[in-house]
Design a protein around this motif. Structure first.
Motif, PDB file in Angstrom:
ATOM      1  N   GLU A 150       0.846  -1.184   0.000  1.00 54.77           N
ATOM      2  CA  GLU A 150       0.000   0.000   0.000  1.00 54.77           C
ATOM      3  C   GLU A 150       0.881   1.233   0.000  1.00 54.77           C
ATOM      4  O   GLU A 150       1.924   1.263   0.659  1.00 54.77           O
ATOM      5  CB  GLU A 150      -0.918   0.032   1.238  1.00 54.77           C
ATOM      6  CG  GLU A 150      -1.956  -1.074   1.282  1.00 54.77           C
ATOM      7  CD  GLU A 150      -2.810  -0.974   2.540  1.00 54.77           C
ATOM      8  OE1 GLU A 150      -2.264  -0.610   3.598  1.00 54.77           O
ATOM      9  OE2 GLU A 150      -4.017  -1.243   2.465  1.00 54.77           O
ATOM     10  N   GLU A 181      -8.234   2.663  -1.222  1.00 60.93           N
ATOM     11  CA  GLU A 181      -8.071   2.091   0.111  1.00 60.93           C
ATOM     12  C   GLU A 181      -6.678   2.339   0.688  1.00 60.93           C
ATOM     13  O   GLU A 181      -6.359   1.866   1.773  1.00 60.93           O
ATOM     14  CB  GLU A 181      -8.324   0.568   0.055  1.00 60.93           C
ATOM     15  CG  GLU A 181      -9.709   0.192  -0.462  1.00 60.93           C
ATOM     16  CD  GLU A 181     -10.797   0.777   0.414  1.00 60.93           C
ATOM     17  OE1 GLU A 181     -10.617   0.783   1.644  1.00 60.93           O
ATOM     18  OE2 GLU A 181     -11.819   1.225  -0.128  1.00 60.93           O
ATOM     19  N   ALA A 182      -5.848   3.057  -0.041  1.00 57.38           N
ATOM     20  CA  ALA A 182      -4.467   3.270   0.402  1.00 57.38           C
ATOM     21  C   ALA A 182      -4.432   4.234   1.583  1.00 57.38           C
ATOM     22  O   ALA A 182      -5.273   5.107   1.714  1.00 57.38           O
ATOM     23  CB  ALA A 182      -3.619   3.812  -0.736  1.00 57.38           C
TER      24      ALA A 182
END
Length: 322
Positions: free
Chosen positions: A185, A192-193
């Motif tokens: 990530e 969604e990072a």
């Protein structure tokens, strides 16, 4: 190895650097390791932070004291003066300094966090002062082993921070230490990072073909600090704190920056108790490992600054932006 250049997008790294530079530091700068000034030391610690002379020593009860490095009388270098019973005595004319204001000399706020020594320079930082430095969560010092490595490069603090905010270079630039590195990530790489950290999966080489896989998160809690915390695998909770402190320029006017890296290792394995008992023997090995990595990483940071200074850096950022 799988190429990582497409993932290591310059705008993504530049954005992470910009977020770090926008975070408050409270005007605190790392000036050394706590062990650089043991209790009872008869010699002070002298540093020049971005052209500001700083001298630090411990009082008779072990309290850290810091202030301007020039004697207010005739400018003698206080870093060369002895400490007698917690009082710094100027070696030119004997002016005693016990940490209280005297003869135009005024102390700087100072902090010893048990691993690193900090000095607050409000005139230099220009930010809203903070009572204490911005510190990450660390392992319990009673169950951890710490070591501090220091090196100096011809670059600015942002070049060192940018190096740490580019985890993709790890396995390519340090194949002797890392394999199978993947950035899981990254800030700005997806919905969604995380906003402020890089999550990395990597295997550390131990000996021969033996490796230790871990997951770690890189964050920048303040403009001159990047923290790597192990979140899965061996040594969960261990941290590597990389601090960048600007120094005086060299004779050619090029910037110089100290990288002060604190490795604070912990483990829940029963055998780690023996490792803590052997800490005095482990610390030189930990510093040697950091030194090998920073030979490459300082070359990265120095190259980045040289390209920025020449206006040829492919990423964003101009010299002096830190």
């Amino acid at each position: 190895m799988r190429p990582t250049w497409r993932e290591a997008r310059p705008p993504l790294i530049a954005a992470a650097l910009a977020r770090a530079q926008a975070a408050p530091s409270g005007n605190w700068y790392v000036v050394g390791a706590s062990r650089d000034l043991p209790e009872g030391s008869q010699r002070p610690l002298g540093r020049t932070v971005a052209g500001v002379e700083v001298v630090a020593w411990r009082t008779a009860d072990g309290t850290l004291v810091a202030g301007p490095g020039a004697c207010p009388h005739l400018g003698a270098p206080l870093r060369l003066s002895p400490v007698r019973c917690g009082t710094l005595v100027c070696r030119w004319h004997g002016l005693p300094l016990d940490g209280a204001p005297v003869a135009g000399w005024h102390p700087f706020p100072a902090h010893d966090d048990g691993v690193l020594l900090w000095v607050r320079l409000d005139a230099l930082g220009g930010e809203v002062p903070l009572e204490r430095p911005v510190l990450p969560v660390r392992p319990d010092p009673r169950t951890a082993v710490d070591a501090v490595y220091t090196a100096v490069g011809r670059c600015e603090p942002e070049d060192l921070v940018a190096n740490r905010l580019d985890p993709w270079h790890g396995a390519w630039l340090h194949p002797y230490s890392f394999v199978d590195l993947r950035v899981l990530e990254a800030p700005g790489s997806g919905a969604e990072a995380p906003d402020d950290g890089f999550t990395v999966e990597v295997s550390f080489k131990v000996a021969g073909r033996a490796v230790v896989p871990v997951q770690a998160v890189f964050t920048a809690p303040e403009p001159r600090t990047v923290v790597m915390r192990i979140t899965r695998g061996e040594g969960v909770g261990s941290v590597v704190e990389t601090h960048a402190t600007p120094l005086a320029p060299d004779a050619a006017g090029r910037p110089r920056t100290a990288v002060v890296e604190a490795v604070i290792a912990a483990s829940d394995r029963p055998g780690f108790t023996a490792a803590r008992l052997a800490a005095p023997l482990l610390r030189p090995l930990m510093r040697a490992t950091a030194a090998r990595l920073w030979r490459d990483d300082l070359a990265y940071a120095e190259r980045r600054w040289a390209l920025r200074a020449a206006g040829r850096f492919p990423g964003s950022g101009a010299p002096g932006a830190d």
